[in-house]
Design a protein around this motif. Structure first.
Motif, PDB file in Angstrom:
ATOM      1  N   UNK A  65       1.134  -1.167  -0.140  1.00 36.27           N
ATOM      2  CA  UNK A  65       0.072  -0.218   0.291  1.00 36.27           C
ATOM      3  C   UNK A  65       1.037   1.427  -0.149  1.00 36.27           C
ATOM      4  N   UNK A  66       1.922   1.341   0.846  1.00 41.26           N
ATOM      5  CA  UNK A  66       2.729   1.911   0.359  1.00 41.26           C
ATOM      6  C   UNK A  66       3.524   2.555  -0.671  1.00 41.26           C
ATOM      7  N   UNK A  67       3.784   1.167  -0.815  1.00 40.60           N
ATOM      8  CA  UNK A  67       4.513   1.415  -2.785  1.00 40.60           C
ATOM      9  C   UNK A  67       3.394   2.328  -3.439  1.00 40.60           C
ATOM     10  N   UNK A  68       1.971   2.024  -3.795  1.00 43.93           N
ATOM     11  CA  UNK A  68       0.690   2.475  -4.293  1.00 43.93           C
ATOM     12  C   UNK A  68       0.859   3.579  -3.975  1.00 43.93           C
ATOM     13  N   UNK A  69       1.300   4.110  -2.712  1.00 43.22           N
ATOM     14  CA  UNK A  69       1.059   5.933  -2.795  1.00 43.22           C
ATOM     15  C   UNK A  69       1.975   5.927  -2.958  1.00 43.22           C
ATOM     16  N   UNK A  70       2.986   5.648  -2.630  1.00 44.35           N
ATOM     17  CA  UNK A  70       4.512   6.169  -3.082  1.00 44.35           C
ATOM     18  C   UNK A  70       4.405   6.976  -4.729  1.00 44.35           C
ATOM     19  N   UNK A  71       3.647   5.507  -5.698  1.00 43.82           N
ATOM     20  CA  UNK A  71       4.576   5.747  -7.036  1.00 43.82           C
ATOM     21  C   UNK A  71       2.601   7.284  -6.950  1.00 43.82           C
ATOM     22  N   UNK A  72       1.784   7.155  -6.333  1.00 41.73           N
ATOM     23  CA  UNK A  72       0.779   8.276  -6.671  1.00 41.73           C
ATOM     24  C   UNK A  72       1.939   9.401  -6.837  1.00 41.73           C
ATOM     25  N   UNK A  73       2.372   9.785  -6.089  1.00 39.71           N
ATOM     26  CA  UNK A  73       3.502  10.716  -5.282  1.00 39.71           C
ATOM     27  C   UNK A  73       3.507  10.839  -6.709  1.00 39.71           C
ATOM     28  N   UNK A 125      -2.824  19.386  -3.749  1.00 38.52           N
ATOM     29  CA  UNK A 125      -1.336  19.647  -4.992  1.00 38.52           C
ATOM     30  C   UNK A 125      -1.264  21.420  -4.548  1.00 38.52           C
ATOM     31  N   UNK A 126      -0.832  21.571  -3.021  1.00 38.92           N
ATOM     32  CA  UNK A 126      -0.493  23.261  -3.259  1.00 38.92           C
ATOM     33  C   UNK A 126       0.846  23.879  -3.843  1.00 38.92           C
ATOM     34  N   UNK A 127       0.613  24.494  -4.955  1.00 36.48           N
ATOM     35  CA  UNK A 127       1.894  25.428  -5.162  1.00 36.48           C
ATOM     36  C   UNK A 127       2.233  25.950  -4.292  1.00 36.48           C
ATOM     37  N   UNK A 128       2.824  27.091  -5.167  1.00 38.20           N
ATOM     38  CA  UNK A 128       4.357  27.986  -4.150  1.00 38.20           C
ATOM     39  C   UNK A 128       3.889  29.498  -4.959  1.00 38.20           C
ATOM     40  N   UNK A 129       2.674  28.812  -5.622  1.00 35.71           N
ATOM     41  CA  UNK A 129       2.295  30.197  -6.666  1.00 35.71           C
ATOM     42  C   UNK A 129       0.485  30.818  -6.211  1.00 35.71           C
ATOM     43  N   UNK A 130       0.302  29.499  -4.904  1.00 40.27           N
ATOM     44  CA  UNK A 130      -1.256  29.933  -5.035  1.00 40.27           C
ATOM     45  C   UNK A 130      -1.894  28.770  -5.169  1.00 40.27           C
ATOM     46  N   UNK A 183      -0.427  10.896   7.514  1.00 38.47           N
ATOM     47  CA  UNK A 183      -0.126  11.944   6.580  1.00 38.47           C
ATOM     48  C   UNK A 183       0.983  11.553   5.867  1.00 38.47           C
ATOM     49  N   UNK A 184       0.435  11.550   4.509  1.00 41.63           N
ATOM     50  CA  UNK A 184       2.030  12.080   3.883  1.00 41.63           C
ATOM     51  C   UNK A 184       2.364  12.755   2.823  1.00 41.63           C
ATOM     52  N   UNK A 185       3.281  13.183   2.791  1.00 44.04           N
ATOM     53  CA  UNK A 185       3.890  14.351   2.601  1.00 44.04           C
ATOM     54  C   UNK A 185       4.979  14.220   1.839  1.00 44.04           C
ATOM     55  N   UNK A 186       5.247  15.617  -0.049  1.00 45.97           N
ATOM     56  CA  UNK A 186       5.883  15.120  -0.466  1.00 45.97           C
ATOM     57  C   UNK A 186       6.500  16.572  -1.135  1.00 45.97           C
ATOM     58  N   UNK A 187       7.559  17.043  -1.426  1.00 48.53           N
ATOM     59  CA  UNK A 187       7.730  18.071  -1.688  1.00 48.53           C
ATOM     60  C   UNK A 187       7.900  18.418  -3.636  1.00 48.53           C
ATOM     61  N   UNK A 188       7.343  19.059  -3.693  1.00 50.29           N
ATOM     62  CA  UNK A 188       7.000  19.069  -5.215  1.00 50.29           C
ATOM     63  C   UNK A 188       8.767  20.012  -6.123  1.00 50.29           C
ATOM     64  N   UNK A 200       2.475  18.336  -2.314  1.00 46.82           N
ATOM     65  CA  UNK A 200       1.869  17.114  -2.176  1.00 46.82           C
ATOM     66  C   UNK A 200       1.484  16.992  -0.930  1.00 46.82           C
ATOM     67  N   UNK A 201       0.181  16.299  -0.610  1.00 48.28           N
ATOM     68  CA  UNK A 201       0.024  15.706   0.686  1.00 48.28           C
ATOM     69  C   UNK A 201      -1.538  15.473   0.999  1.00 48.28           C
ATOM     70  N   UNK A 202      -1.253  14.228   1.590  1.00 50.71           N
ATOM     71  CA  UNK A 202      -2.311  13.191   1.263  1.00 50.71           C
ATOM     72  C   UNK A 202      -2.558  12.160   2.535  1.00 50.71           C
ATOM     73  N   UNK A 203      -4.075  12.667   3.263  1.00 47.43           N
ATOM     74  CA  UNK A 203      -4.187  11.976   4.411  1.00 47.43           C
ATOM     75  C   UNK A 203      -5.240  10.345   3.562  1.00 47.43           C
TER      76      UNK A 203
END
Length: 609
Positions: A65-73, A125-130, A183-188, A200-203
């Protein structure tokens, strides 16, 4: 001599019985205890291995499951359309154009077909450009500013594009049915420039983990934990434990120290077996708490088996010990009865042992000993009887010489009164000879005294043979007459010379006695010019059993007797030596050690007489 008193104790049968039982009990106990300990460890290991396989399967499902979540990111990271939106000018971010529409459709498509998305309650999906793209039932109920204030958000920004699983938190909306989220968090980052474009933030709902152990049975009373590196409980089959922290518990500390994948510990006052496995992909750890009562049933079976083994072994060994000790001591008891009968004087008591072992040999030896003792007793009685007869005969023989000596003494005085000096002298010589013979043959006298005895004997023989015997003596040194010699050793030799050498010869015969010192020895040589002696005769004369000598000597003292006496008194290097040539001569050499009687008139070595 020190006497040792043995205290009365157990019989040999009882001792053997105890020994046999101990010999059986001690090894059996050791083996049984070893069996119990090893079996107990084996049972624990078997249970530990079994549950380890279960949690390994669960961990494998979680990692999938974790691997699938990582693939989504990863998909978010590499999707070109998403990257274009993140790079837009802030003033154009809110424009809903074909490009933005296509991104939203792509996200919805992922949620429609990717299995892991079914567990996502909020997707951002949150961007620094709002830029703000969301999906999920709870996503639109959450204020982004609340997320940006969290510690995990700041840590995620420092992860440089790596996937960060932030643990479990209370849902950021109270309206949702999902009380807790993972929580899963990954900087883009821009792939080309490495510039931070957003995150990207996944709950995930707890069902994300719940489905990982679906279909895997858990026994009654078993507890299941999934914790992160900080000890936070991400999921548990015990609802009240979710989102708690076990970092300060003994169980958590022991997991970090113990290299084994299972161990025993007291939890809530009850013993439990802790089985755990760590995921090296996420750092999460699965823990399963197995109550010991599940294992104790198997341990009771092992304990009962061990007790039955000991009891059964003791019963069998007791029976065998009783049989073997009785079988072993029975022939010994028979031997004891035989020995007791022998001690009572019953030497005819016989036994028969139907065996061919050492005890049977001992029985034969005891029987032979009884026979030998009986024979020795009979022989001793016979010798005692013979000894008494000899003593009586000796007493009788003593009476005759004393009577003869007294009679000769009377004849001597009668001859003196009648003036028959020749008869007087001859009777006197004979009386002195008899007196010397009556003494102890082992007595030592001086050579002078021995020569006096010999002179008396020669005087009698000269009268008897009317001048046929001539006697002469030569002394190397007059002091040699003080040497000590065994009593009555010269007369039998001279007698032998007269009767066997000179008497058979025609005409007169000569006897010469030579006394000289040869080194440390005294050498007495008796030479005669008689008919001589053959070598065979010389051998027979010195034989130990030949005691007759001439057969005519006083008391029958033979040359063999003299030879043996000297050897016994002084050693094997002393004794008689014969030299003879038939029809010419015979010479007998007597060799003795030089031992002087005490003297005060010279410097010769002295001893006490």
């Amino acid at each position: 001599m020190k006497k040792i008193h043995l205290r009365p104790g157990l019989s040999l049968k009882d001792q053997l019985l105890i020994y046999f039982i101990l010999i059986a009990f001690i090894p059996t106990s050791i083996i049984s205890i070893y069996y119990y300990i090893t079996s107990k460890s084996a049972v624990k290991k078997s249970v530990g291995d079994s549950h380890y396989k279960i949690i390994s399967q669960i961990m494998n499902n979680i990692e999938n499951h974790v691997e699938q979540a990582n693939q989504l990111t990863d998909w978010i990271y590499v999707d070109k359309d998403i990257m274009k939106l993140l790079k837009r000018n802030p003033t154009e971010v809110d424009n809903y154009d074909q490009e933005k529409k296509q991104v939203i459709e792509s996200i919805e498509k992922q949620f429609k077909y990717l299995p892991v998305t079914s567990y996502i309650s909020s997707f951002f999906i949150l961007g620094n450009n709002s830029l703000d793209l969301r999906n999920g039932l709870d996503a639109y109920l959450i204020d982004i500013n609340d997320l940006k204030q969290e510690e995990w958000f700041r840590k995620g920004e420092q992860a440089n594009g790596k996937v960060v699983w932030g643990g479990i938190f209370k849902n950021y909306t109270n309206i949702s049915d999902n009380k807790y989220v993972i929580l899963l968090y990954r900087q883009i980052l821009d792939i080309n420039s490495g510039k931070n474009l957003g995150c990207s933030i996944l709950f995930f709902r707890q069902k994300f983990f719940e489905d990982c152990y679906k279909g895997i049975p858990l026994e009654n009373g078993e507890k299941f934990y999934l914790i992160d590196e900080e000890g936070n409980v991400l999921f548990s089959n015990q609802i009240n434990l979710v989102a708690s922290n076990i970092k300060n518990t003994e169980m958590f500390a022991k997991m970090l120290k113990d290299n084994s994948y299972f161990f025993e510990i007291d939890t809530d006052g009850k013993k439990s077996l802790i089985v755990h496995k760590i995921s090296y992909k996420t750092g999460w750890r699965i823990i399963e708490v197995v109550p010991m009562f599940q294992i104790e049933e198997q341990l009771r079976i092992v304990a009962n088996t061990t007790i039955l083994l000991i009891v059964g072994t003791m019963l069998i060994s007791g029976f065998l010990s009783f049989y073997l000790s009785g079988n072993f001591t029975r022939p010994i008891q028979i031997l004891v009865r035989q020995v007791n009968e022998i001690a009572k004087g019953n030497f005819n008591y016989s036994i028969t042992l139907n065996s061919s072992n050492e005890i049977s040999e001992l029985g034969k030896s005891i029987t032979k000993m009884a026979t030998d003792i009986q024979n020795l007793i009979h022989q001793s009685l016979r010798k005692e009887k013979e000894k008494r007869e000899v003593e009586i005969k000796m007493l009788q023989n003593q009476i005759n010489p004393h009577f003869l000596y007294n009679t000769l003494n009377s004849i001597k005085w009668m001859a003196a009164m009648q003036g028959a000096q020749g008869i007087k002298k001859m009777v006197g010589c004979l009386g002195r000879l008899l007196k010397a013979v009556l003494g102890d043959m082992n007595e030592k006298i001086t050579l002078s005294e021995e020569l006096d005895i010999l002179e008396d004997y020669i005087h009698i023989q000269k009268i008897r043979y009317k001048g046929k015997v001539n006697f002469e003596k030569k002394l190397q040194d007059e002091n040699l007459q003080r040497c000590l010699v065994p009593k009555f050793i010269l007369q039998p030799i001279v007698e032998n010379s007269i009767f066997h050498g000179i008497e058979p010869k025609n005409g007169t015969g000569n006897i010469l006695l030579s006394v000289q010192k040869d080194g440390g020895d005294l050498k007495l040589e008796i030479w005669d010019d008689g008919v001589g002696i053959s070598k065979e005769k010389i051998t027979s004369i010195l034989e130990k059993d030949n005691d007759s000598g001439s057969g005519r000597g006083i008391k029958g003292i033979g040359l063999s007797n003299i030879h043996q006496r000297i050897k016994l008194m002084y050693g094997e290097q002393y004794g008689l030596l014969f030299e003879s040539i038939e029809d010419k001569y015979t010479k007998v050499t007597v060799r003795l050690p030089v031992v002087f009687c005490e003297s005060e008139d010279d410097n010769i070595e002295n001893i006490d007489c």
